[in-house]
Design a protein around this motif. Structure first.
Motif, mmCIF file in Angstrom:
data_model
loop_
_atom_site.group_PDB
_atom_site.id
_atom_site.type_symbol
_atom_site.label_atom_id
_atom_site.label_comp_id
_atom_site.label_asym_id
_atom_site.label_seq_id
_atom_site.Cartn_x
_atom_site.Cartn_y
_atom_site.Cartn_z
ATOM 1 N N ASP A 1 -6.151 -0.557 -4.537
ATOM 2 C CA ASP A 1 -5.593 -1.131 -3.306
ATOM 3 C C ASP A 1 -6.569 -2.165 -2.743
ATOM 4 O O ASP A 1 -7.548 -1.812 -2.095
ATOM 5 N N GLU A 2 -6.303 -3.412 -2.980
ATOM 6 C CA GLU A 2 -7.144 -4.521 -2.516
ATOM 7 C C GLU A 2 -8.627 -4.235 -2.717
ATOM 8 O O GLU A 2 -9.404 -4.284 -1.762
ATOM 9 N N SER B 1 0.830 -1.206 0.000
ATOM 10 C CA SER B 1 0.000 0.000 0.000
ATOM 11 C C SER B 1 0.863 1.254 0.000
ATOM 12 O O SER B 1 0.578 2.213 -0.713
HETATM 13 MG MG MG Z 1 -2.291 -2.511 2.355
#
Ligand code: MG
Ligand code: ATP
Lengths: 331, 277
Positions: free
Chosen positions: A158-159, A43
């Motif tokens: 991000d995910e 991240s």
């Molecule tokens: Mg992360």
């Protein structure tokens, strides 16, 4: 559509070094996935490309321009967040249009752009609802629509799928892949799910403790892992690591690795006792304790009725052996 | 089982009635007294025998009470608007930005509100005179912020801190400036908190007495609490209870209306943040 280049990126939070010495070249139109264990810095790296975090060292380039000191909105990037991060008090339409409005886009052009992305993501019927009235999957679509509408050069995820259930995740995964083809945009995607990573990526970047272990297409990483870490990280169950003595030609290796699917039960080979049997439907995994003391996983369904405690012999082909030196590098 | 549940509900209702009576009776008696005239005010019955509006007429005509109400309204509304405006931006800084001395500053602000009013009265008086604000409503607006700002800043800061960071970051990615984030994204999300703190600030400003008494001189600049306290009877030996009650009722009604009007938001504001939704 733009290339992205990272040069000597390092990031420190106080005295803890979270990212160190990252160099990475991402081609225009490429789909790159960052994978790694929790806390490996995925991240943080993504947020430095977005401009939400400032690197302690190094430069970030998007296209030909150095954007290291540019604010996020001037980088031509959009981001889709794990929690969707929709504006709760705005309707779906307002959510999607917010960025355009700030750019002072004309009303007609804005309306047209919103309709276009809403059609693309099949959320036309939801345009007048608030985020609170949507399911998780629908929110995810709105978040993606909001990212698309500004026509960025680079998409950052991000995910984005980690809050969806398994079935929806698989479906959305394919849709994202489809979207990438349609938009022909550069996409950088963070996940800790290796299946998701392998399915989406043109190239995968494996992060470990803030540095890049290996970069390459999924098949290359899977079949020719550059380090023991990568070898162990990819594949489920994880690769079996054994002392070099179990193979004929160790080639000076400190340890050797064989993937569970490359092992099979045979008449002769390494002998051991079955400790656990995992019946998975399309396959079966035997956990075998070898005489040397190591427990290995074997993907094999040739036995009729394997019993715990049963003594079996396990073998593998020489071509399936991965050799690693004492530092964990591939030989 | 059923009988037990009914007993429990009944007991609860009875308890609520007792509590409600306890809380509301003084106000009810004030209302009743305000409709009584002359010596009838000293009757101990629960209902006025000959209800009359004479007290209300007297209050409005004997002194510039309408002006006093207007003054209170101007002061309270200005205090609320200024406090919320300043506190919103201050809380964005306190809740979101990281800077040196943040905690110290936050506790200093809290510390300001800990001094009793009398302790700062003489100092404030000097300041008010220095700025030439004596007998001016501005002096009240200015001095009331001493106690409204600390708690609005503190409450809004804790709300601001609870707002998801990702929403702010999404707005940044969309190209929003700090100003846009606060006004277009955070302000609507803070609405319940703003209503709650705004209402509390309004009530505090509306009821304040000591500063209002000290910083104003003439009847035309007085706010309601002072005006009521200074209501005089026909002679110095007579306290005009009827007038005072009528005046009290007049100034309490706006508060009740406000609270009822914002009731829904108010409850949301009081409980929000307690449970992650
Ligand atoms: Mg992360
Ligand atoms: N603002 C911050 N202050 C201090 N440390 C931080 C901060 N943000 C991240 N870190 C640390 O940096 C490291 C990497 O964090 P990061 O969020 O990039 O990991 P990640 O790979 O995304 O993990 P996950 O899969 O759990 O999301 C972690 O050890 C984390 O504790």
């Amino acid at each position: 559509m733009s290339s992205v280049r990272l040069e000597g990126i390092a990031k420190r939070f106080g005295s803890t070094e979270v990212i160190r010495g990252v160099d990475l070249d991402i081609q225009s139109g490429e789909f790159v996935v960052f994978v790694g264990a929790s806390g490996s810095g995925k991240s943080t790296l993504l947020r430095m490309i977005a401009g939400l975090e400032q690197p302690s060292e190094g430069r970030v380039f998007i296209g030909d321009s150095d954007v290291t000191d540019a604010p996020p909105s001037e980088r031509g990037v959009s981001m889709v967040f794990q929690s969707y991060a929709l504006y709760p008090h705005m309707t779906v339409r307002e959510n999607i249009a917010f960025g355009l409005k700030l750019k002072k886009t004309g009303k007609a052009a804005m309306e047209e752009a919103v309709t276009r992305v809403a059609t693309m993501l099949e959320i036309e019927a939801l345009l007048d609802r608030k985020p609170g009235q949507l399911s998780g999957g629908q929110r995810q679509r709105v978040a993606i629509a909001r990212a698309i509408v500004r026509e960025p050069d680079v998409f950052l995820f991000d995910e984005p799928l980690s809050n969806l259930d398994a079935a929806l995740r698989t479906r959305t995964r394919i849709e994202i892949k489809d979207l990438h083809r349609k938009l022909a945009a550069t996409m950088i995607y963070v996940t800790h799910d290796q299946v998701e990573a392998m399915s989406l990526a043109d190239r995968m970047v494996i992060l470990n403790g803030g540095h890049i272990e290996q970069v390459g297409p999924p098949v290359v990483l899977y079949h020719e892992p550059a380090t023991k870490y990568v070898a162990a990280f990819l594949g489920s169950p994880t690769m079996n690591f054994l002392p070099p003595s179990v193979v004929g030609d160790a080639g000076g290796a400190d340890s050797v690795g064989i993937r569970p699917e490359d092992m099979r039960v045979a008449d002769s080979g390494l002998s051991g006792t079955i400790e656990e049997v995992e019946e998975l439907g399309e396959t079966r995994i035997l956990h075998v304790k070898l005489e040397g003391g190591e427990t290995i996983a074997v993907r094999d369904r040739s036995l009729d009725d394997p019993k715990i405690g049963q003594v079996v012999s396990v073998t593998f082909d020489d071509t399936a052996i991965h050799r690693f030196d004492a530092k964990g590098a591939r030989i | 089982m059923k009988g037990k549940a009914a007993l429990k509900t009944g007991g609860l209702v009875a308890l609520w009635i007792v509590v409600a009576l306890f809380l509301l009776f003084p106000f009810y008696y004030a209302v009743v007294s305000s409709f009584r005239e002359g010596s009838a005010i000293f009757e101990a019955s629960l209902w006025p025998a000959n209800p009359t509006f004479a007290n209300y007429e007297a209050v409005m005509t004997d002194q510039p009470f309408a002006t006093n109400i207007l003054n209170s309204l101007i002061v309270a509304v200005s205090v609320v608007a200024l406090s919320l405006g300043l506190a919103t931006f201050a809380s964005y800084a306190f809740g979101r930005a990281k800077f040196k001395g943040r905690r110290l500053l936050l506790y200093t602000i809290l510390g300001v509100s800990m001094f009793p009013q009398v302790a700062v009265l003489s100092g404030l008086f000097e300041i008010v005179r220095l700025f030439g604000l004596y007998n001016n409503l501005l002096s009240l607006v200015f001095s009331y912020m001493i106690f409204t700002l600390p708690f609005t800043v503190w409450v809004l800061t804790s709300f601001m801190r609870d707002l998801p960071v990702e929403i702010e970051e999404a707005a940044i990615m969309d190209g929003a400036s700090s100003w846009t984030i606060v006004t277009k994204v955070f302000l609507p999300l803070l609405a319940p908190a703003l209503v709650t703190t705004g209402l509390l600030a309004f009530i505090a400003a509306w009821n304040e007495f000591l500063f209002a008494l000290s910083f104003t001189l003439t009847n035309e600049q007085r706010t309601v609490p002072v005006a009521i306290a200074l209501i005089t009877g026909a002679s110095q030996y007579e306290l005009p209870w009827g007038n005072i009650m009528a005046a009290s009722v007049i100034v309490t009604v706006p508060l009740i209306v406000l609270v009822l009007f914002f009731q829904k938001k108010l409850v949301a504001g009081l409980t929000a943040g307690a449970v992650k939704g």
